[in-house]
Design a protein around this motif. Structure first.
Motif, PDB file in Angstrom:
ATOM      1  N   ARG A 162       0.697 -76.857 -25.110  1.00 27.22           N
ATOM      2  CA  ARG A 162      -0.080 -77.333 -26.621  1.00 27.22           C
ATOM      3  C   ARG A 162      -1.364 -75.609 -26.344  1.00 27.22           C
ATOM      4  O   ARG A 162      -1.253 -75.196 -26.889  1.00 27.22           O
ATOM      5  CB  ARG A 162      -0.133 -77.862 -27.436  1.00 27.22           C
ATOM      6  CG  ARG A 162      -1.054 -77.410 -29.562  1.00 27.22           C
ATOM      7  CD  ARG A 162      -1.037 -78.356 -29.924  1.00 27.22           C
ATOM      8  NE  ARG A 162       0.140 -79.847 -29.872  1.00 27.22           N
ATOM      9  CZ  ARG A 162       1.520 -79.066 -30.739  1.00 27.22           C
ATOM     10  NH1 ARG A 162       1.544 -78.627 -31.837  1.00 27.22           N
ATOM     11  NH2 ARG A 162       1.809 -80.792 -30.636  1.00 27.22           N
ATOM     12  N   SER A 163      -2.552 -76.111 -25.411  1.00 28.79           N
ATOM     13  CA  SER A 163      -3.409 -74.729 -25.341  1.00 28.79           C
ATOM     14  C   SER A 163      -2.704 -74.378 -24.567  1.00 28.79           C
ATOM     15  O   SER A 163      -2.987 -73.572 -24.497  1.00 28.79           O
ATOM     16  CB  SER A 163      -4.433 -76.535 -24.664  1.00 28.79           C
ATOM     17  OG  SER A 163      -4.806 -75.490 -24.011  1.00 28.79           O
ATOM     18  N   PHE A 164      -2.419 -74.654 -23.332  1.00 23.21           N
ATOM     19  CA  PHE A 164      -1.871 -73.669 -22.031  1.00 23.21           C
ATOM     20  C   PHE A 164      -0.924 -72.490 -23.913  1.00 23.21           C
ATOM     21  O   PHE A 164      -0.824 -71.142 -22.733  1.00 23.21           O
ATOM     22  CB  PHE A 164      -0.704 -74.362 -21.711  1.00 23.21           C
ATOM     23  CG  PHE A 164      -1.377 -74.742 -20.239  1.00 23.21           C
ATOM     24  CD1 PHE A 164      -2.412 -73.635 -19.438  1.00 23.21           C
ATOM     25  CD2 PHE A 164      -1.415 -75.910 -19.616  1.00 23.21           C
ATOM     26  CE1 PHE A 164      -3.060 -74.943 -18.366  1.00 23.21           C
ATOM     27  CE2 PHE A 164      -2.091 -76.382 -18.583  1.00 23.21           C
ATOM     28  CZ  PHE A 164      -3.075 -76.267 -17.546  1.00 23.21           C
ATOM     29  N   ILE A 165       0.131 -72.304 -23.887  1.00 15.63           N
ATOM     30  CA  ILE A 165       0.905 -71.826 -24.914  1.00 15.63           C
ATOM     31  C   ILE A 165      -0.160 -70.991 -26.088  1.00 15.63           C
ATOM     32  O   ILE A 165       0.316 -70.100 -26.293  1.00 15.63           O
ATOM     33  CB  ILE A 165       2.217 -73.234 -25.522  1.00 15.63           C
ATOM     34  CG1 ILE A 165       3.210 -73.315 -24.826  1.00 15.63           C
ATOM     35  CG2 ILE A 165       2.921 -71.752 -26.544  1.00 15.63           C
ATOM     36  CD1 ILE A 165       4.304 -74.792 -25.451  1.00 15.63           C
ATOM     37  N   THR A 206       9.324 -79.599 -12.529  1.00 19.39           N
ATOM     38  CA  THR A 206       8.226 -78.466 -11.962  1.00 19.39           C
ATOM     39  C   THR A 206       9.306 -77.474 -12.901  1.00 19.39           C
ATOM     40  O   THR A 206       8.620 -76.416 -12.950  1.00 19.39           O
ATOM     41  CB  THR A 206       8.450 -78.565  -9.969  1.00 19.39           C
ATOM     42  OG1 THR A 206       7.029 -78.799  -9.942  1.00 19.39           O
ATOM     43  CG2 THR A 206       7.231 -76.857 -10.210  1.00 19.39           C
ATOM     44  N   LYS A 207      10.855 -76.881 -11.682  1.00 14.65           N
ATOM     45  CA  LYS A 207      11.036 -76.404 -12.218  1.00 14.65           C
ATOM     46  C   LYS A 207      11.605 -76.685 -14.231  1.00 14.65           C
ATOM     47  O   LYS A 207      11.859 -75.140 -14.232  1.00 14.65           O
ATOM     48  CB  LYS A 207      12.973 -76.364 -11.649  1.00 14.65           C
ATOM     49  CG  LYS A 207      12.688 -75.961 -10.242  1.00 14.65           C
ATOM     50  CD  LYS A 207      13.944 -76.176  -9.311  1.00 14.65           C
ATOM     51  CE  LYS A 207      13.229 -76.009  -7.382  1.00 14.65           C
ATOM     52  NZ  LYS A 207      14.250 -76.014  -7.147  1.00 14.65           N
ATOM     53  N   SER A 208      12.475 -77.381 -14.386  1.00 11.03           N
ATOM     54  CA  SER A 208      12.761 -76.973 -15.905  1.00 11.03           C
ATOM     55  C   SER A 208      11.049 -76.807 -16.927  1.00 11.03           C
ATOM     56  O   SER A 208      11.286 -76.187 -17.541  1.00 11.03           O
ATOM     57  CB  SER A 208      12.555 -78.733 -16.042  1.00 11.03           C
ATOM     58  OG  SER A 208      13.630 -79.267 -15.853  1.00 11.03           O
ATOM     59  N   VAL A 209      10.220 -77.456 -16.535  1.00 11.77           N
ATOM     60  CA  VAL A 209       8.530 -76.973 -17.312  1.00 11.77           C
ATOM     61  C   VAL A 209       7.885 -75.413 -17.289  1.00 11.77           C
ATOM     62  O   VAL A 209       7.784 -74.512 -17.961  1.00 11.77           O
ATOM     63  CB  VAL A 209       7.758 -77.672 -17.036  1.00 11.77           C
ATOM     64  CG1 VAL A 209       6.190 -77.052 -17.683  1.00 11.77           C
ATOM     65  CG2 VAL A 209       7.547 -79.243 -17.640  1.00 11.77           C
ATOM     66  N   ALA A 210       8.741 -75.015 -15.211  1.00  6.84           N
ATOM     67  CA  ALA A 210       8.644 -73.649 -15.865  1.00  6.84           C
ATOM     68  C   ALA A 210       9.517 -72.850 -16.170  1.00  6.84           C
ATOM     69  O   ALA A 210       8.945 -71.689 -16.854  1.00  6.84           O
ATOM     70  CB  ALA A 210       9.090 -72.973 -13.772  1.00  6.84           C
ATOM     71  N   LYS A 211      10.156 -73.447 -16.311  1.00  8.84           N
ATOM     72  CA  LYS A 211      11.800 -72.669 -16.904  1.00  8.84           C
ATOM     73  C   LYS A 211      10.865 -72.872 -18.953  1.00  8.84           C
ATOM     74  O   LYS A 211      11.231 -71.663 -19.746  1.00  8.84           O
ATOM     75  CB  LYS A 211      12.878 -72.531 -17.670  1.00  8.84           C
ATOM     76  CG  LYS A 211      14.161 -72.894 -15.758  1.00  8.84           C
ATOM     77  CD  LYS A 211      15.244 -73.025 -16.199  1.00  8.84           C
ATOM     78  CE  LYS A 211      16.005 -72.709 -14.942  1.00  8.84           C
ATOM     79  NZ  LYS A 211      17.753 -73.031 -14.863  1.00  8.84           N
ATOM     80  N   GLU A 212      10.748 -73.789 -19.622  1.00 10.61           N
ATOM     81  CA  GLU A 212      10.019 -73.293 -20.837  1.00 10.61           C
ATOM     82  C   GLU A 212       8.735 -72.588 -20.750  1.00 10.61           C
ATOM     83  O   GLU A 212       8.467 -72.162 -21.949  1.00 10.61           O
ATOM     84  CB  GLU A 212       9.571 -75.012 -20.528  1.00 10.61           C
ATOM     85  CG  GLU A 212      11.193 -75.839 -20.981  1.00 10.61           C
ATOM     86  CD  GLU A 212      10.733 -77.486 -22.044  1.00 10.61           C
ATOM     87  OE1 GLU A 212       9.440 -77.012 -22.435  1.00 10.61           O
ATOM     88  OE2 GLU A 212      11.444 -78.077 -21.345  1.00 10.61           O
ATOM     89  N   LEU A 213       8.092 -72.652 -20.171  1.00 10.12           N
ATOM     90  CA  LEU A 213       6.624 -71.806 -20.083  1.00 10.12           C
ATOM     91  C   LEU A 213       7.080 -70.333 -19.750  1.00 10.12           C
ATOM     92  O   LEU A 213       6.059 -69.481 -20.221  1.00 10.12           O
ATOM     93  CB  LEU A 213       5.760 -72.632 -19.962  1.00 10.12           C
ATOM     94  CG  LEU A 213       5.678 -74.322 -20.218  1.00 10.12           C
ATOM     95  CD1 LEU A 213       4.533 -75.370 -19.935  1.00 10.12           C
ATOM     96  CD2 LEU A 213       5.436 -74.450 -21.994  1.00 10.12           C
ATOM     97  N   ILE A 246       2.475 -69.013 -18.244  1.00 11.05           N
ATOM     98  CA  ILE A 246       2.480 -70.194 -16.934  1.00 11.05           C
ATOM     99  C   ILE A 246       2.855 -70.501 -16.495  1.00 11.05           C
ATOM    100  O   ILE A 246       4.808 -70.253 -16.074  1.00 11.05           O
ATOM    101  CB  ILE A 246       2.699 -71.316 -18.398  1.00 11.05           C
ATOM    102  CG1 ILE A 246       1.471 -70.978 -19.996  1.00 11.05           C
ATOM    103  CG2 ILE A 246       2.310 -72.454 -18.133  1.00 11.05           C
ATOM    104  CD1 ILE A 246       2.052 -72.252 -20.964  1.00 11.05           C
ATOM    105  N   ASN A 247       2.504 -70.668 -15.118  1.00  6.55           N
ATOM    106  CA  ASN A 247       3.186 -69.993 -13.701  1.00  6.55           C
ATOM    107  C   ASN A 247       3.310 -71.661 -13.528  1.00  6.55           C
ATOM    108  O   ASN A 247       1.927 -72.548 -13.619  1.00  6.55           O
ATOM    109  CB  ASN A 247       2.122 -69.609 -12.665  1.00  6.55           C
ATOM    110  CG  ASN A 247       2.488 -68.040 -13.607  1.00  6.55           C
ATOM    111  OD1 ASN A 247       1.356 -67.906 -13.950  1.00  6.55           O
ATOM    112  ND2 ASN A 247       2.863 -67.768 -12.025  1.00  6.55           N
ATOM    113  N   GLY A 255       8.074 -71.928 -10.717  1.00  6.60           N
ATOM    114  CA  GLY A 255       9.304 -72.860 -10.569  1.00  6.60           C
ATOM    115  C   GLY A 255       9.118 -72.509  -8.968  1.00  6.60           C
ATOM    116  O   GLY A 255      10.724 -73.528  -8.392  1.00  6.60           O
ATOM    117  N   GLN A 256       8.364 -72.980  -8.170  1.00  6.21           N
ATOM    118  CA  GLN A 256       8.657 -73.209  -6.713  1.00  6.21           C
ATOM    119  C   GLN A 256       8.446 -73.704  -5.779  1.00  6.21           C
ATOM    120  O   GLN A 256       7.114 -74.749  -6.517  1.00  6.21           O
ATOM    121  CB  GLN A 256       7.866 -71.719  -5.979  1.00  6.21           C
ATOM    122  CG  GLN A 256       8.851 -70.197  -5.871  1.00  6.21           C
ATOM    123  CD  GLN A 256       9.950 -70.270  -6.680  1.00  6.21           C
ATOM    124  OE1 GLN A 256      10.743 -70.477  -5.256  1.00  6.21           O
ATOM    125  NE2 GLN A 256      10.755 -69.784  -7.284  1.00  6.21           N
TER     126      GLN A 256
END
Ligand code: NDP
Length: 246
Positions: free
Chosen positions: A126-129, A165-172, A177-178, A235-236
């Motif tokens: 939430r804070s990152f977003i 990692t890959k899923s959250v990378a796509k979401e954010l 956010i990296n 996502g790497q």
């Protein structure tokens, strides 16, 4: 430079986590040195940082505990107002062959290595977003890429971290956010010091570069991923393993 940035490094009292904390602090970040059981080691990490002119604080939290990690994040956000960098480094091994592996050993490894990262990312998301920026770095392993006999629990947790990692990378990604993973090979820490000299020799022989890595080899890559050099990378899974995963 990371001046003005606030970083949380989980499991930063010892080993790779300590080296990551030192590297981020030397680059100007204020570092929250998380630990679970090793208070003295975490205090020592903080002392090293402050002796070098940096800023750090040791904070206890068992990251596998959902409620405790929520309270930990809340406490940090209240005090520092933001977090820019999260390094999910805390990890454990409980090696055994699948036939002999207990349910407790399976659960303990998954709870710390995978759920611990989920807990921290979830509570900070939430804070990152809201701030529309952030760097999340998950410490996976060569075992999560290739598998390893005797480490089915550990390998599953580290492969799980890659999926996370890959899923959250796509979401954010659209929020600036990296989210990336680092996959170390064999690194000289307490975790690998438990191996016999023979086993280490054999393992080193299978590394194209012919030697075991050091915590600072990993910390240098994490430092890069935490900084603006990685702004277009997400996502790497980046190996730091002397070629072991080739
Ligand atoms: P160490 O065993 O030296 O350190 C593990 C760290 O994790 C300690 O600081 C420990 O803190 C922390 N930790 C464990 N459980 C928890 C928990 N529940 N909550 C908070 N912190 C916890 O390991 P390394 O430094 O070698 O490993 C660091 C990371 O790198 C791990 O994720 C590991 O899987 C990964 N890795 C290591 C490799 C290697 O060859 N060494 C290779 C590939 C990946 P405390 O002592 O306070 O409990």
């Amino acid at each position: 430079m990371l001046t003005g940035k606030v970083a949380i490094v989980t499991g930063a009292g010892r080993g790779i986590g300590r080296e990551i904390a030192l590297a981020l602090a030397a680059d100007g970040a204020t570092v929250i040195v998380n630990y679970n059981g090793s208070k003295e080691a975490a205090d020592e990490t903080v002392s090293q940082i402050t002796a070098d002119g940096g800023t750090a604080e040791a904070v206890q939290c068992n990251v596998s505990d959902f409620a405790a990690s929520e309270a930990f994040v809340k406490k940090v956000l209240e005090k520092y107002k933001k977090v820019d960098i999260l390094v999910n480094n805390a990890g454990v091994t409980r090696d055994n062959l699948i036939m002999r592996m207990s349910e407790e050993d399976y659960d303990a490894v998954l709870d710390t290595n995978l759920k611990g990262a989920f807990n921290m990312i979830k509570h900070l998301s939430r804070s990152f977003i809201k701030q529309r920026s952030g760097k999340i770095i998950n410490i996976s392993s060569v075992s999560g890429i290739r598998g390893n006999a005797g480490q089915s629990n550990y390998s599953a947790s580290k492969a799980g971290l890659i999926g996370l990692t890959k899923s959250v990378a796509k979401e954010l990604a659209s929020r600036g956010i990296n989210v990336n993973a680092v996959a170390p090979g064999l690194i000289d820490t307490d975790m690998t010091r438990a191996l016999s000299d023979d086993a280490k020799k054999q393992l080193a022989a299978s590394i194209p570069m012919g030697k075991i890595g050091s915590p600072s080899d990993v910390a240098k890559l994490v430092l890069f991923l935490a900084g603006e050099g990685s702004d277009y990378i997400t996502g790497q899974v980046i190996s730091v393993d002397g070629g072991l995963a080739i």
